[in-house]
Design an enzyme around this catalytic site. Structure first.
Site, mmCIF file in Angstrom:
data_model
loop_
_atom_site.group_PDB
_atom_site.id
_atom_site.type_symbol
_atom_site.label_atom_id
_atom_site.label_comp_id
_atom_site.label_asym_id
_atom_site.label_seq_id
_atom_site.Cartn_x
_atom_site.Cartn_y
_atom_site.Cartn_z
ATOM 1 N N LYS A 109 1.117 -10.102 -6.148
ATOM 2 C CA LYS A 109 1.327 -8.882 -6.938
ATOM 3 C C LYS A 109 2.491 -9.116 -7.901
ATOM 4 O O LYS A 109 3.505 -9.699 -7.520
ATOM 5 C CB LYS A 109 1.635 -7.728 -5.980
ATOM 6 C CG LYS A 109 1.766 -6.362 -6.632
ATOM 7 C CD LYS A 109 1.964 -5.295 -5.555
ATOM 8 C CE LYS A 109 2.090 -3.906 -6.133
ATOM 9 N NZ LYS A 109 2.275 -2.886 -5.078
ATOM 10 N N SER A 133 0.435 1.458 -0.639
ATOM 11 C CA SER A 133 -0.092 0.632 -1.730
ATOM 12 C C SER A 133 -0.782 -0.660 -1.338
ATOM 13 O O SER A 133 -1.349 -1.328 -2.207
ATOM 14 C CB SER A 133 1.031 0.294 -2.705
ATOM 15 O OG SER A 133 1.204 1.365 -3.575
ATOM 16 N N SER A 186 -0.800 0.986 -5.330
ATOM 17 C CA SER A 186 -0.494 0.260 -6.547
ATOM 18 C C SER A 186 -0.902 -1.209 -6.524
ATOM 19 O O SER A 186 -0.916 -1.851 -7.570
ATOM 20 C CB SER A 186 1.014 0.344 -6.833
ATOM 21 O OG SER A 186 1.729 -0.265 -5.775
#
Ligand code: GLN
Length: 495
Positions: free
Chosen positions: A83, A182, A158
């Site tokens: 990420k 997330s 996210s």
């Protein structure tokens, strides 16, 4: 040509047998990213040259070790996606924000160093909501990530980029971060597995901070077995993170099959009875309960009386910490800086520069959180909001402590329903925040929680189940989730 649909465990077996090479894996995945990423927008940056070079080095290392009859780390040469909020030396780390669009970290996060020592190969950085604030990966400067199961829908957020990347087989595994759900929510929306570890289990050194008392890095994969292995690689004490727990890594071994009669499964009444729960999600949880019951496990009804306050408490605490953490992006010490023309500079103050810089650098949701947090922390409101939220947080943790005296795991929904449409909640922050109804509790309580894919809805969208356990009980949590996941006849998406 190797099938790119394997789990990391399966691929590592092929590597060990000499049936494939790391170079072959890396080039296969890079080809997939090149041809398929335009449809999903899961990847924001890909360092192909470096990945190929590392794959060659991994193959060389394996060959030499084989000659000497030595063993190599089990996941040597396995590709992984990170990420884009995790610092990677020499590779842009943007947080999906204009404010960090030109940031190239001079160092690696501890997790990245650990992956490197275990021989994994970072292939690419994945898309996310700006600064990981959101539940749909729609607020990134790179645009929205689309769900591989239905490109009209969100991949969740996210860590939507990491979830979509694993679902679309851009790599067998990825890392995400989870502050309020997330990892688990996008895992559920994309039909993969995701784990948020106990707070302090995985070092946050080099993770760009959103809400420091809640943030955790965790693994995302197709199977619980892969989650366990990846967790064993990234966990462990780190003196560079003062909140890191001084305990050894989590064991990767799930081999001991748990005896179902000994499993005590709690069902949270407040979650199952919640009006916001999609009927198909409710029936999925009920069907999962039946699986445990039939196997002889004990099912216990649990009440978490303060669960209803978890969203309000989270949406005070997380923005408060965010407003403090993000104050460093002032264009002087860190981040984008507004360029003022000479005429604009005349007569303008330092404050004007800060205002322009931060107005340009942050998107609407990040600004909303900074304003909410600054308000909640300001003198006169601190006691009424921030301090009160901390007291509620303690009550939530006490509810969990009581629950885990009676059960090993809590079983329930990960999200209120399946993946929603792109744009559906973007302009309605409260609706977006309510997506986190069942996930924020684990962050507030600091406990480990996992989402595993279980069913698909009548519309063909994946639904996840969530298991939560007491702090530090990852091994038990993974063992139970693994036992359950193996019984489930669930097929990942083939793209
Ligand atoms: N959706 C939650 C939020 O926007 C959780 C985000 C996260 O876990 N990073 O705060």
């Amino acid at each position: 040509m190797i099938s790119a649909l394997g789990t990391a465990t399966a691929l590592s077996n092929l590597l060990a047998q000499g049936a494939t090479t790391s170079l072959e894996l890396v080039t296969t995945y890079l080809d997939r990213i090149r041809s398929l990423n335009p449809s999903f927008n899961a990847i924001v940056c890909c360092d192909e040259g470096r990945a190929v070079e590392q794959a060659r080095a991994a193959d060389q290392l394996r060959m030499e070790a084989n000659k000497r009859g030595e063993s190599v780390p089990p996941w040597l040469g396995i590709p992984i996606i990170l990420k884009d909020i995790i610092c990677t030396r020499g590779v842009p780390t943007t947080c999906g924000s204009r404010s960090l669009s030109r940031f190239i970290p001079p160092y690696d996060a501890t997790v990245v160093q650990k992956l490197a020592s275990a021989g994994l190969i970072p292939l690419a950085k994945s898309n996310l909501d700006e600064f990981a604030m959101g539940g749909s990966t729609e607020t990134s400067i790179f645009g929205s990530t689309r769900n591989p199961w239905d490109t009209g829908r969100t991949a969740g957020g996210s860590s939507g980029g990491s979830a979509a990347a694993v679902a679309a087989n851009f790599a067998p595994v990825a890392l995400g971060t989870d502050t309020g759900g997330s990892i688990r929510q996008p895992a559920s929306f994309c039909g993969i597995c995701g784990l948020k570890p106990t707070y302090g289990r995985v070092s946050r050194y080099g993770l760009i901070a959103f809400a420091s008392s809640l943030d955790q890095i965790g693994p995302m994969a197709h199977t619980v077995e892969d989650l366990a292995m990846l967790l064993s690689i990234i966990s462990g004490h780190d003196p560079r993170d003062s909140t890191s727990i001084d305990q050894p890594e989590v064991s990767a071994r799930l081999a001991v099959p748990s005896c179902p009669q000994e499993i005590r499964v709690g069902i949270v009444r407040e979650h199952l009875d919640h009006q916001g729960l999609h009927p198909e999600t409710r029936s999925a949880v009920e069907a999962a309960m039946d699986v445990f019951r039939t196997a002889g496990a004990q099912i216990v009804s649990i009440s978490l009386p303060h669960a209803r306050y978890s969203i309000p408490a989270y949406y005070i605490i997380a923005p408060s910490e965010a407003s403090s953490n993000l104050s460093r992006y002032d264009g002087v010490r860190f981040g984008h800086r507004a360029s003022l023309t000479q005429t604009e500079t005349i007569g303008s103050s330092l404050i004007d520069m800060y205002c322009r810089t931060r107005s340009e650098g942050f998107g609407a949701e990040v600004k909303r959180r900074i304003m909410l947090g600054t308000y909640a922390l300001s003198s006169g409101y601190y006691d009424a909001y921030y301090l009160q939220a901390l007291k509620v947080r303690r009550k939530i943790r006490e509810d969990y402590d009581r629950a885990f005296e009676q059960v090993d795991v809590l079983l329930g929904p990960t999200t209120p329903g399946p993946a929603f449409l792109l744009g559906e909640k973007l302009n309605d922050p409260v609706q977006m925040y309510l997506e986190d109804l069942f996930t924020v509790g684990a962050n507030l309580g600091g406990l480990p929680a996992i989402s595993i894919p279980y069913r698909t809805t009548s519309e063909g969208l994946p639904l996840g189940l969530q298991f939560q356990a007491a702090p530090m009980q990852e091994e038990r949590l993974l063992q139970i989730a693994h036992w359950f996941h193996q019984l489930v006849d669930y097929r990942p998406k083939t793209i």
